[in-house]
Structures are given as C-alpha cells and as structure tokens.
Design a protein around this motif. Structure first.
Motif, mmCIF file in Angstrom:
data_model
loop_
_atom_site.group_PDB
_atom_site.id
_atom_site.type_symbol
_atom_site.label_atom_id
_atom_site.label_comp_id
_atom_site.label_asym_id
_atom_site.label_seq_id
_atom_site.Cartn_x
_atom_site.Cartn_y
_atom_site.Cartn_z
ATOM 1 N N UNK A 45 -47.467 -66.246 35.850
ATOM 2 C CA UNK A 45 -48.123 -66.337 34.502
ATOM 3 C C UNK A 45 -47.751 -64.971 33.869
ATOM 4 N N UNK A 46 -48.394 -63.652 34.699
ATOM 5 C CA UNK A 46 -47.962 -62.454 34.280
ATOM 6 C C UNK A 46 -46.679 -62.138 33.635
ATOM 7 N N UNK A 47 -45.813 -62.497 34.525
ATOM 8 C CA UNK A 47 -44.325 -62.260 34.235
ATOM 9 C C UNK A 47 -43.896 -62.912 32.878
ATOM 10 N N UNK A 48 -44.502 -64.042 32.788
ATOM 11 C CA UNK A 48 -44.003 -65.236 31.737
ATOM 12 C C UNK A 48 -44.560 -64.547 30.458
ATOM 13 N N UNK A 49 -45.365 -63.777 30.265
ATOM 14 C CA UNK A 49 -46.019 -63.278 28.990
ATOM 15 C C UNK A 49 -45.822 -61.799 28.891
ATOM 16 N N UNK A 50 -44.978 -61.481 29.793
ATOM 17 C CA UNK A 50 -44.263 -59.987 29.537
ATOM 18 C C UNK A 50 -42.957 -59.878 28.748
ATOM 19 N N UNK A 51 -43.027 -58.834 27.758
ATOM 20 C CA UNK A 51 -41.697 -58.647 27.166
ATOM 21 C C UNK A 51 -40.496 -58.251 27.851
ATOM 22 N N UNK A 52 -39.485 -58.213 27.435
ATOM 23 C CA UNK A 52 -38.264 -57.785 28.160
ATOM 24 C C UNK A 52 -38.518 -56.321 28.930
ATOM 25 N N UNK A 53 -39.022 -55.531 28.047
ATOM 26 C CA UNK A 53 -39.012 -54.217 28.497
ATOM 27 C C UNK A 53 -39.902 -53.810 29.912
ATOM 28 N N UNK A 54 -40.952 -54.826 29.810
ATOM 29 C CA UNK A 54 -41.743 -54.647 31.026
ATOM 30 C C UNK A 54 -41.478 -55.677 32.213
ATOM 31 N N UNK A 55 -40.493 -56.430 32.224
ATOM 32 C CA UNK A 55 -40.483 -57.370 33.508
ATOM 33 C C UNK A 55 -40.106 -56.729 34.808
ATOM 34 N N UNK A 56 -39.802 -55.508 34.971
ATOM 35 C CA UNK A 56 -39.536 -54.842 36.296
ATOM 36 C C UNK A 56 -40.651 -54.036 36.505
ATOM 37 N N UNK A 57 -41.617 -53.742 35.471
ATOM 38 C CA UNK A 57 -42.711 -52.946 35.722
ATOM 39 C C UNK A 57 -43.937 -53.508 36.554
ATOM 40 N N UNK A 58 -44.255 -52.839 37.644
ATOM 41 C CA UNK A 58 -45.294 -53.358 38.609
ATOM 42 C C UNK A 58 -46.677 -53.457 38.034
ATOM 43 N N UNK A 59 -47.004 -53.728 36.699
ATOM 44 C CA UNK A 59 -48.345 -53.789 36.230
ATOM 45 C C UNK A 59 -48.763 -55.340 36.348
ATOM 46 N N UNK A 60 -50.161 -55.559 36.436
ATOM 47 C CA UNK A 60 -50.574 -56.842 36.697
ATOM 48 C C UNK A 60 -51.047 -57.326 35.211
ATOM 49 N N UNK A 61 -51.474 -56.415 34.326
ATOM 50 C CA UNK A 61 -51.763 -56.902 32.998
ATOM 51 C C UNK A 61 -50.781 -56.051 32.075
ATOM 52 N N UNK A 67 -45.678 -64.501 23.758
ATOM 53 C CA UNK A 67 -45.582 -65.734 24.169
ATOM 54 C C UNK A 67 -43.675 -65.843 23.730
ATOM 55 N N UNK A 68 -43.125 -64.960 23.586
ATOM 56 C CA UNK A 68 -41.733 -64.928 22.972
ATOM 57 C C UNK A 68 -40.954 -65.933 24.399
ATOM 58 N N UNK A 69 -41.282 -65.600 25.446
ATOM 59 C CA UNK A 69 -40.552 -66.136 26.528
ATOM 60 C C UNK A 69 -40.609 -67.612 26.279
ATOM 61 N N UNK A 70 -41.733 -68.287 26.155
ATOM 62 C CA UNK A 70 -42.085 -69.736 25.899
ATOM 63 C C UNK A 70 -41.404 -70.230 24.562
ATOM 64 N N UNK A 71 -41.246 -69.232 23.636
ATOM 65 C CA UNK A 71 -40.743 -69.659 22.319
ATOM 66 C C UNK A 71 -39.344 -69.866 22.581
ATOM 67 N N UNK A 72 -38.739 -68.874 23.383
ATOM 68 C CA UNK A 72 -37.321 -68.997 23.481
ATOM 69 C C UNK A 72 -36.673 -70.156 24.213
ATOM 70 N N UNK A 73 -37.444 -70.608 25.284
ATOM 71 C CA UNK A 73 -36.925 -71.689 25.801
ATOM 72 C C UNK A 73 -37.328 -73.205 25.033
ATOM 73 N N UNK A 74 -38.271 -72.976 24.309
ATOM 74 C CA UNK A 74 -38.763 -74.271 23.846
ATOM 75 C C UNK A 74 -38.063 -74.550 22.538
ATOM 76 N N UNK A 75 -37.670 -73.485 21.706
ATOM 77 C CA UNK A 75 -36.985 -73.647 20.374
ATOM 78 C C UNK A 75 -35.404 -73.411 20.517
ATOM 79 N N UNK A 76 -34.775 -72.854 21.951
ATOM 80 C CA UNK A 76 -33.471 -73.188 21.974
ATOM 81 C C UNK A 76 -32.885 -74.449 21.906
ATOM 82 N N UNK A 77 -31.704 -74.739 20.991
ATOM 83 C CA UNK A 77 -31.152 -76.200 20.974
ATOM 84 C C UNK A 77 -30.593 -76.376 22.248
ATOM 85 N N UNK A 78 -29.966 -75.325 22.818
ATOM 86 C CA UNK A 78 -29.041 -75.502 24.074
ATOM 87 C C UNK A 78 -29.850 -75.579 25.474
ATOM 88 N N UNK A 79 -31.239 -75.642 25.132
ATOM 89 C CA UNK A 79 -32.247 -75.848 26.384
ATOM 90 C C UNK A 79 -33.176 -76.807 25.977
#
Length: 290
Positions: A45-61, A67-79
C-alpha cells in the motif's frame, strides 16, 4: 494440599505467575506473527501511494503521498483494468459457486450413499491429488481448443471443475455429522436429497465458507491457465494476466504494479471478512464431542 492438576499446572509453568508469563509470551508471539504477515501488505500500500521519485526510498511513510498510480492505471485506455477486474470477478464467482455445488454433492455421495465400487473410486480420486497440475495442462488445452473455447470464460472455468480437493474436504466434513440426524428426517418421510438440503447443508456452513475462500482465492490468483486460454484477447484477460503487462523486459513500474496489487487484494480481503465468522464456527465445532 495440592491436587494432581495443580501439580501438573505448576510443573508446566501454568501457576499464577507462570500463567501470566505464558499469556504474555503467547501475545508477543501472536503480535510478531501478525506483523510478519501484515508488513508485506503495508509495504504494498505504501509503495502504491508513493510518487516516482520515492519508489526506491526505504521510507515507510511517503513524503509526498499521491494517488497518481491508481489514476494512471484506471484512466489509461490501453489498460482496461476495470474490464480485467470484472472478468476475474465473473470467473471467480462462477467457478466458486460451481465448485461448492459439485463438490458438496459428490462429497455427500461418497460419505453417505452406498454403491458398488465407492471406495475404489474414491481411492482413485485421491490418487490424482499427488499428480502435479501441470500434467493436465496440455490435454486440457487441446480439449478446449477442439471445443472452440479459446478466448472464452468457459474455457477458463470448466477444466478446473474436476478438482478433487473439494470433494475430499466436504466428504470428511460430512462424515463428522451424526447420521442419526438424517435418519430422523427419513422417518418423517424426507428423501435423501431433502435431508441433504434441509439438514446437512445448514450444518456445513463453516466448511462451505472455508471451501469458498480457498476456491475463490485459487481462481482469483490463477495466472498460467488464463494466460494460455485468453492471453491474446485483451478484453478477456483476467486481472493477474493484465497486470503482468505492466512489467517490461528491462523496466518495472513499481507504483502501477503495487496499485494494481492493491486493487487485486481488496475482493479477497472483503470475502474473508464476510465469511470469517462461519470459518471460526467450523473450527470451534470440530472440537465438540457428542
């Protein structure tokens, strides 16, 4: 003077002080086990709500939760994630309901009905449990291809209905139900099928709920068979097959993958929350003697 039970309890460390220490140790172990199983879900869940710049950062918060990751897969017509979700839900629900009907009837037949060769047939069924499922992959694919079921729901669902575990599971549970209950129904004029529907099934809610969760989870997470049957038909893909397309050969879109994993996990968690009461009742009833 101490009784024998008091001596046994003290010898095992279950006296007043020992009992408190035992409970504390048990709670600590249970908390550790809970954390062990919950941490991967929390990280997902934490990784799902992280922006691109923080994906590989070991921070739990997340520093900048989004919510851009959810919007990108739900709004993408190719997905077509919504379509994939619906496909998985339709297949899992139909598969689960079919398994409950077929396996409960077959389990009751092997538990109660007397017919020639019953034990031999049941032994042959159990023998198939030791065979790896991959052995049936090619024969099943050839069968559905000849039936013209490639790229269809029935092609994904029907071959799995021949599973043996549910038959064995329900048979063992039916054997634990006192036969006198059904005999009383026979005296009142009920048929075997009426006794099964009116008496046996209401007493089997816990077992049916357990089998439903196992079956739904197995169908919901299935990847290889749906990939073979509907992998080339984009609109018929299931959620696991569709989400696999987010993983490239050299790149991983961790945010989208984790967002999709969160969406995929929700139905299973809701199903478990709805049925956990029946599962606990089933476990509790297995300890009753009578």
């Amino acid at each position: 003077m101490n009784t024998e039970s008091d001596k046994v309890e003290k010898g095992m460390g279950f006296g007043i002080g020992g009992g408190l220490l035992y409970r504390i140790m048990m709670y600590v172990l249970l908390i550790l086990f809970a954390l062990f199983f919950l941490l991967p879900l929390v990280w997902m869940v934490v990784t799902a709500i992280k922006p691109f710049e923080e994906w590989l950062m070991p921070n739990w918060i997340p520093i900048h939760p989004t919510l851009d990751n959810f919007r990108s897969i739900l709004d993408d017509p190719t997905l077509p994630v919504g379509r994939w979700f619906l496909n998985s839900l339709i297949i899992a629900v139909i598969f689960t309901v079919s398994i409950l009907i077929i396996d409960s009837l077959a389990g009751y037949a092997y538990a109660r009905l007397e017919f020639k060769g019953r034990n031999l047939l049941f032994g042959l069924l159990l023998a198939t449990l030791v065979m790896p499922g991959i052995m049936f992959l090619i024969p099943n694919f050839i069968t559905i291809a000849r039936l013209g079921w490639i790229g269809t729901f029935q092609g994904v669902i029907v071959p799995g209905l021949s599973g043996v575990f549910g038959v064995f599971f329900m048979r063992q549970f039916f054997l634990s139900i006192p036969k006198e209950l059904e005999e009383a129904a026979y005296i009142e004029g009920a048929s075997e099928f009426r006794a099964f529907i009116s008496i046996v099934l209401p007493l089997s809610q816990g077992a049916l709920a357990t089998l439903a969760i196992i079956t739904f989870l197995d169908s919901w997470n299935s990847f290889l068979w749906p990939l073979l049957v509907v992998g080339n038909v984009r609109e018929m893909q299931t959620l696991p097959v569709g989400l696999a397309t987010l993983q490239g050969q050299y790149t991983f879109d961790y945010g989208k993958l984790m967002a999709g994993a969160v969406i995929m996990t929700l139905p299973v968690m809701v199903l478990f929350l709805l049925l956990q009461r029946y599962i606990i009742q089933s476990i509790a009833m297995t300890g009753l003697k009578g």
